[in-house]
Each structure stands twice: as structure tokens, then as C-alpha cells.
Design an enzyme around this catalytic site. Structure first.
Site, PDB file in Angstrom:
ATOM      1  CG  ASN A 167      -1.843   1.144   1.329  1.00 10.13           C
ATOM      2  OD1 ASN A 167      -1.793   2.057   0.504  1.00 10.13           O
ATOM      3  ND2 ASN A 167      -2.687   1.138   2.338  1.00 10.13           N
ATOM      4  CE  LYS A 223      -0.456   2.333   6.620  1.00 11.58           C
ATOM      5  NZ  LYS A 223      -1.875   2.546   6.678  1.00 11.58           N
ATOM      6  CD  GLU A 227      -8.741  -1.166   4.649  1.00 11.37           C
ATOM      7  OE1 GLU A 227      -8.294  -0.825   5.771  1.00 11.37           O
ATOM      8  OE2 GLU A 227      -9.023  -0.360   3.757  1.00 11.37           O
ATOM      9  N   GLY A 255     -10.566   1.939  13.398  1.00  8.25           N
ATOM     10  CA  GLY A 255     -10.127   2.442  14.718  1.00  8.25           C
ATOM     11  C   GLY A 255     -11.243   2.863  15.663  1.00  8.25           C
ATOM     12  NE  ARG A 313     -10.382  12.736   3.086  1.00  3.42           N
ATOM     13  CZ  ARG A 313     -10.125  11.425   3.190  1.00  3.42           C
ATOM     14  NH1 ARG A 313     -11.033  10.611   3.689  1.00  3.42           N
ATOM     15  NH2 ARG A 313      -8.969  10.945   2.791  1.00  3.42           N
ATOM     16  CG  HIS A 351     -12.911   3.424   3.492  1.00  4.62           C
ATOM     17  ND1 HIS A 351     -13.642   4.381   4.166  1.00  4.62           N
ATOM     18  CD2 HIS A 351     -11.618   3.745   3.692  1.00  4.62           C
ATOM     19  CE1 HIS A 351     -12.829   5.245   4.738  1.00  4.62           C
ATOM     20  NE2 HIS A 351     -11.585   4.882   4.460  1.00  4.62           N
ATOM     21  NE  ARG A 371      -6.243   1.596   0.061  1.00  8.41           N
ATOM     22  CZ  ARG A 371      -6.188   2.817   0.614  1.00  8.41           C
ATOM     23  NH1 ARG A 371      -5.050   3.309   1.035  1.00  8.41           N
ATOM     24  NH2 ARG A 371      -7.279   3.523   0.735  1.00  8.41           N
ATOM     25  CG  LEU A 401     -17.299   4.662  12.192  1.00 13.79           C
ATOM     26  CD1 LEU A 401     -18.047   4.744  13.523  1.00 13.79           C
ATOM     27  CD2 LEU A 401     -17.825   5.726  11.227  1.00 13.79           C
ATOM     28  N   GLY A 402     -12.576   5.170  10.669  1.00 12.05           N
ATOM     29  CA  GLY A 402     -11.142   5.286  10.970  1.00 12.05           C
ATOM     30  C   GLY A 402     -10.772   6.750  10.928  1.00 12.05           C
ATOM     31  CG  ASN A 403      -6.907   8.544  10.843  1.00 13.24           C
ATOM     32  OD1 ASN A 403      -7.121   9.156  11.883  1.00 13.24           O
ATOM     33  ND2 ASN A 403      -5.864   7.735  10.700  1.00 13.24           N
ATOM     34  N   GLY A 404     -10.389   8.196   7.988  1.00  9.36           N
ATOM     35  CA  GLY A 404     -11.444   8.432   7.010  1.00  9.36           C
ATOM     36  C   GLY A 404     -12.647   7.614   7.453  1.00  9.36           C
ATOM     37  N   GLY A 425     -14.632   2.668  15.156  1.00  8.85           N
ATOM     38  CA  GLY A 425     -15.714   1.680  15.179  1.00  8.85           C
ATOM     39  C   GLY A 425     -15.393   0.488  16.058  1.00  8.85           C
ATOM     40  CD  GLU A 426     -11.351  -2.664  14.134  1.00  9.75           C
ATOM     41  OE1 GLU A 426     -10.335  -2.916  14.814  1.00  9.75           O
ATOM     42  OE2 GLU A 426     -11.342  -2.622  12.889  1.00  9.75           O
TER      43      GLU A 426
HETATM   44  P1  ADP Z   1      -6.959   4.588   9.198  1.00  7.68           P
HETATM   45  O1  ADP Z   1      -8.205   5.123   8.561  1.00  7.68           O
HETATM   46  O2  ADP Z   1      -5.798   5.503   9.058  1.00  7.68           O
HETATM   47  O3  ADP Z   1      -6.657   3.151   8.888  1.00  7.68           O
HETATM   48  P2  ADP Z   1      -7.677   3.641  11.855  1.00  7.68           P
HETATM   49  O4  ADP Z   1      -8.669   2.654  11.394  1.00  7.68           O
HETATM   50  O5  ADP Z   1      -6.435   3.149  12.502  1.00  7.68           O
HETATM   51  O6  ADP Z   1      -7.283   4.679  10.736  1.00  7.68           O
HETATM   52  O7  ADP Z   1      -8.441   4.624  12.864  1.00  7.68           O
HETATM   53  C1  ADP Z   1      -7.803   5.726  13.441  1.00  7.68           C
HETATM   54  C2  ADP Z   1      -8.752   6.402  14.399  1.00  7.68           C
HETATM   55  O8  ADP Z   1      -9.183   5.456  15.385  1.00  7.68           O
HETATM   56  C3  ADP Z   1      -8.085   7.542  15.146  1.00  7.68           C
HETATM   57  O9  ADP Z   1      -8.976   8.642  15.235  1.00  7.68           O
HETATM   58  C4  ADP Z   1      -7.864   6.955  16.523  1.00  7.68           C
HETATM   59  O10 ADP Z   1      -7.859   7.930  17.528  1.00  7.68           O
HETATM   60  C5  ADP Z   1      -9.079   6.071  16.657  1.00  7.68           C
HETATM   61  N1  ADP Z   1      -8.870   5.079  17.729  1.00  7.68           N
HETATM   62  C6  ADP Z   1      -7.934   4.111  17.791  1.00  7.68           C
HETATM   63  N2  ADP Z   1      -8.001   3.456  18.969  1.00  7.68           N
HETATM   64  C7  ADP Z   1      -9.017   4.034  19.672  1.00  7.68           C
HETATM   65  C8  ADP Z   1      -9.597   3.836  20.962  1.00  7.68           C
HETATM   66  N3  ADP Z   1      -9.120   2.890  21.779  1.00  7.68           N
HETATM   67  N4  ADP Z   1     -10.624   4.626  21.330  1.00  7.68           N
HETATM   68  C9  ADP Z   1     -11.101   5.577  20.514  1.00  7.68           C
HETATM   69  N5  ADP Z   1     -10.595   5.832  19.290  1.00  7.68           N
HETATM   70  C10 ADP Z   1      -9.577   5.072  18.873  1.00  7.68           C
END
Ligand code: ADP
Length: 393
Positions: A9, A16, A379, A328, A239, A178, A90, A207-210, A330-331
Site C-alpha cells: 500500500n 506499508k 484490508e 479504529g 474531512r 474503502h 492497493r 470509522l477510521g481516520n477516514g 468503530g472497533e
Molecule cells: P486509518 O483510517 O488511518 O486506517 P484507523 O482505522 O487506525 O485509521 O483509525 C484511526 C482512528 O481510530 C483515530 O482517530 C484513533 O484515535 C481512533 N482510535 C484508535 N483506537 C481508539 C480507541 N481505543 N478509542 C477511541 N478511538 C480510537
């Protein structure tokens, strides 16, 4: 045939990688070369001996991949001793051309180059990763797996924007992103429910950075929140997501911002960062707990947008078997999950507080009409699986 895939990636300043067994999903090694082209670079490699990190300038993507190969030789597993089937890349934007992954050749590269205007930051970086991997692994087949591909099943009424015909002819439509994650997670959801993916309807919240949400009907994506670019839809780390389309013109006229400045602000200085000063959800959670009002508002705006979309996608699907949280936030954020789905009992959506607090795989009660699930995305594994599928086809 071997099932090991080297997944790459490549970003504009990072690369990565993972060496994955496509059958089991097990990563024999993975890592990240970062700050490529800057004064100080870093390579982190996780292999059989654990994690090693080396700091040294990495002038180019080619240097990055050479360093990665060295890391495999020094810290294992030596690539010369692993039977690698292919390299899986990717690629962010596959336009309307690529609904499935494809074997990389010169013609494919030319087609991905033509899509650069749609993803001016991502596609050139992905292409650079492909170029150096073909150079350094000339004997291995290389496969492109597109972030947009899973959403190519959207019906025309869902991907069409109500804009002038001349714009549509320029390829202006919803593509969605995604896709690899939405595909993986929706498939996993069906597996967890013990049902055939072709029979279940799932709403996926990545629900990650994006951030993006999709409606998956019988294994096919029928609606998704990101659009021509990843800017549309949910509130994200930096964003804005949805806004009145008149706002950019207003800001241009009234604040004197240029098109590029507006584009930058909406992509990099908006979202949670624009609202609270922080794009990292962990930091936002900490500040909100400490009584920071801007952080509290950012959290509320973020969750309100999700709830609005869940309602909309429920209507798109008609019946929903599962809602899945991944990536991040969501999990790992029980607060975000609970607030986003609060008050939806009439739709059959309920969360069990104890299960949610523990981030259990199923966070809805056993008798709930709609299963609410937390499924870690993977992914890299999905790219490895799709790469092998292309080789076999
Ligand atoms: P990417 O989209 O870059 O792959 P990730 O899926 O790793 O990103 O998600 C990153 C987001 O998840 C960041 O905003 C981070 O703060 C949030 N995050 C990671 N761990 C936790 C946690 N334990 N509690 C709340 N938010 C978290």
C-alpha cells in the site's frame, strides 16, 4: 500454488507492506516505511523476531522497497525462502473501469494514469509503488486491487449526481472508497450470522481516520457515502463530509480563498479537527470526558451524522440483518457506537451496554431484530485473497 502474497500500500510519503497467507490471513511479516523523501525516514518491520525499527533517510519509494527487502533478509522471513505467489497492490481509484481486481500490465498502468485527476494524491503514489515493485520483483505477477471496485455495483440512481450532463460526461459520479474494507467486513458479518452473504443485508460503518458507510444487499454494495472523492459523507478526522455545495463558492467570494485553499481546508482542516482542534478520536474522547465543550460538540456532530445515514441506508435496504462497526473508532469506541445508534429501538436496533463496553463481537442483545456487530477490518487479507482469485481466474 503458494498462497503467500506480498501486499503493498504505497502512499505519497509512506509504503506499508504485509506478507500474508491468503488462506488463513496470517501475516508472516508486516511493516511500514515512512517519511519517504524527507530528511529523516523510518522503517518499522514486524517479523518472527518481533518489531525492529530503523531511522535513516529514505529518499524514494524505490529506496523504501529496497530497505523492506533488506529488512526481510535481516529479520525474516527471508523472501528468497518464501514461495510468494504475487504482489497485491492497493490502488485507490479505479474509476468506472475497474469493478474487479486486475493483473497489472502496461495497459492497466496507462488506464490508472488516466484516472489521476480523480485521485491526484493517491493514484500517483500507488503507481509509484507498482513501478518499483515491478522493477524489484520482475518475475512475480502483480495485481491491482481497487478501493472503488466493491462499489461498482451501485445502481445508476445511487451513483448519479443531479448535475449538468456535460459534468456527468466527465466521469463526475459517485465511486465510493474503502471498498476492500466494506467487502471484507460485510462478508465476515454474514459468516458470523451463519448465513450466506447473498441472503443478508448489512450496513457497514468504517470509522477510521477516514469514515464511510455502505449499504450491502446480498453481498453487493448498493449505496455508499463517499463520492467522486473521499470527501463526501460522514464527518471524518480532518474531512468535512457533507455540506451545502454552495459553501465553497460562498467562501471563495466572501473570504477570498482560492479553489486549492478551499479544497485543502475541507480535506485537512475540517471534520473533528475543524470542530475541536483534534483529529485523533482518542484525544477527542479524553478532552470530552474532561469537560471540553468543543470536543463534546465535535463528538455530537460526528455521531448525529452517522445516525442520519443509518436511517437513510435502512430505508435504502428495506430490511437490515446487521449493522457492523469497523476501523479504529468503530472497533474501539463504545461511546461513539452507543451514541450513534441511540433511540433507534423502533427500527429493531438496540445495544447491550455490557457487551458494548467490552467491544464484544456482538453488541446487540441475543433477541435483537438487527444484529449489531464489531468486526476488525483486515484490508491486507482481503487484498491477498483477491490477488489469489485473479491469479486463479
Ligand atoms: P486509518 O483510517 O488511518 O486506517 P484507523 O482505522 O487506525 O485509521 O483509525 C484511526 C482512528 O481510530 C483515530 O482517530 C484513533 O484515535 C481512533 N482510535 C484508535 N483506537 C481508539 C480507541 N481505543 N478509542 C477511541 N478511538 C480510537
Amino acid at each position: 500454488m503458494s498462497n503467500h502474497v506480498l501486499v503493498i500500500n504505497a502512499g505519497s510519503s509512506s509504503l506499508k507492506y504485509s506478507l500474508i497467507d491468503a488462506t488463513t490471513g496470517e501475516a508472516a511479516a508486516s511493516g511500514l516505511a515512512e517519511r519517504i523523501g524527507e530528511d529523516e525516514g523510518r522503517l518499522v518491520h514486524r517479523g518472527p523476531d518481533g518489531e525492529t525499527s530503523t531511522e535513516k533517510a529514505i529518499p524514494s519509494h524505490e529506496d523504501a522497497l529496497r530497505r523492506v527487502i533488506d529488512a526481510f533478509e535481516s529479520h525474516g522471513p527471508a523472501l528468497s525462502e518464501v514461495d510468494i505467489a504475487a504482489v497485491g497492490h492497493r490502488v485507490v481509484h479505479g474509476g468506472a473501469k475497474f469493478g474487479v481486481p486486475a493483473l497489472i500490465d502496461d495497459a492497466l498502468i496507462a488506464e490508472v494514469e488516466e484516472l489521476v485527476p480523480l485521485a491526484p494524491l493517491h493514484n500517483p503514489a500507488n503507481l509509484e509503488g507498482i513501478r518499483v515493485a515491478r522493477q524489484l520483483f520482475p518475475d512475480l505477477p502483480q495485481v491491482a486491487v481497487f478501493d472503488t471496485a466493491f462499489h461498482q455495483t451501485l445502481p445508476e440512481h445511487a451513483y448519479t449526481y443531479a448535475v449538468p450532463a456535460a459534468w456527468q460526461e466527465q466521469g463526475i459520479r459517485r465511486y465510493g472508497f474503502h471498498g476492500t474494507s466494506h467487502a471484507f467486513v460485510s462478508h465476515e458479518a454474514a459468516r458470523l450470522l451463519g448465513r450466506d452473504p447473498a441472503e443478508v443485508n448489512v450496513i457497514v460503518l468504517h470509522l477510521g481516520n477516514g469514515c464511510s458507510i455502505s449499504a450491502v444487499q446480498g453481498g453487493r454494495s448498493v449505496e455508499t457515502s463517499m463520492g467522486l472523492t473521499p470527501l463526501e459523507g460522514l464527518v471524518m478526522g480532518t474531512r468535512s463530509g457533507d455540506l451545502d455545495p454552495a459553501i465553497p463558492a460562498y467562501v471563495h467570494r466572501e473570504l477570498g480563498l482560492s479553489v486549492d485553499e478551499i479544497d485543502y481546508a475541507l480535506n485537512h482542516d475540517s471534520g473533528l479537527k475543524g470542530l475541536s482542534g483534534h483529529n485523533d478520536f482518542r484525544e477527542l474522547t479524553r478532552l470530552r470526558a474532561a469537560g471540553d465543550e468543543r470536543a463534546a460538540l465535535a463528538f455530537d456532530v460526528y455521531c448525529h451524522r452517522i445516525r442520519k445515514y443509518v436511517g437513510a441506508y435502512y430505508a435504502v435496504l428495506g430490511t437490515v440483518d446487521a449493522i457492523v462497526f469497523t476501523a479504529g473508532v468503530g472497533e474501539h469506541s463504545p461511546d461513539a457506537r452507543a451514541t450513534s445508534l441511540a433511540g433507534l429501538n423502533r427500527l429493531g436496533i438496540t445495544i447491550d451496554p455490557t457487551r458494548n463496553a467490552a467491544s464484544a463481537r456482538t453488541i446487540s442483545p441475543d433477541d435483537a431484530e438487527v444484529a449489531v456487530l464489531v468486526i476488525p477490518t483486515n484490508e491486507e487479507w482481503q487484498i491477498a485473497r483477491e490477488t489469489i482469485t485473479v491469479l486463479r481466474s
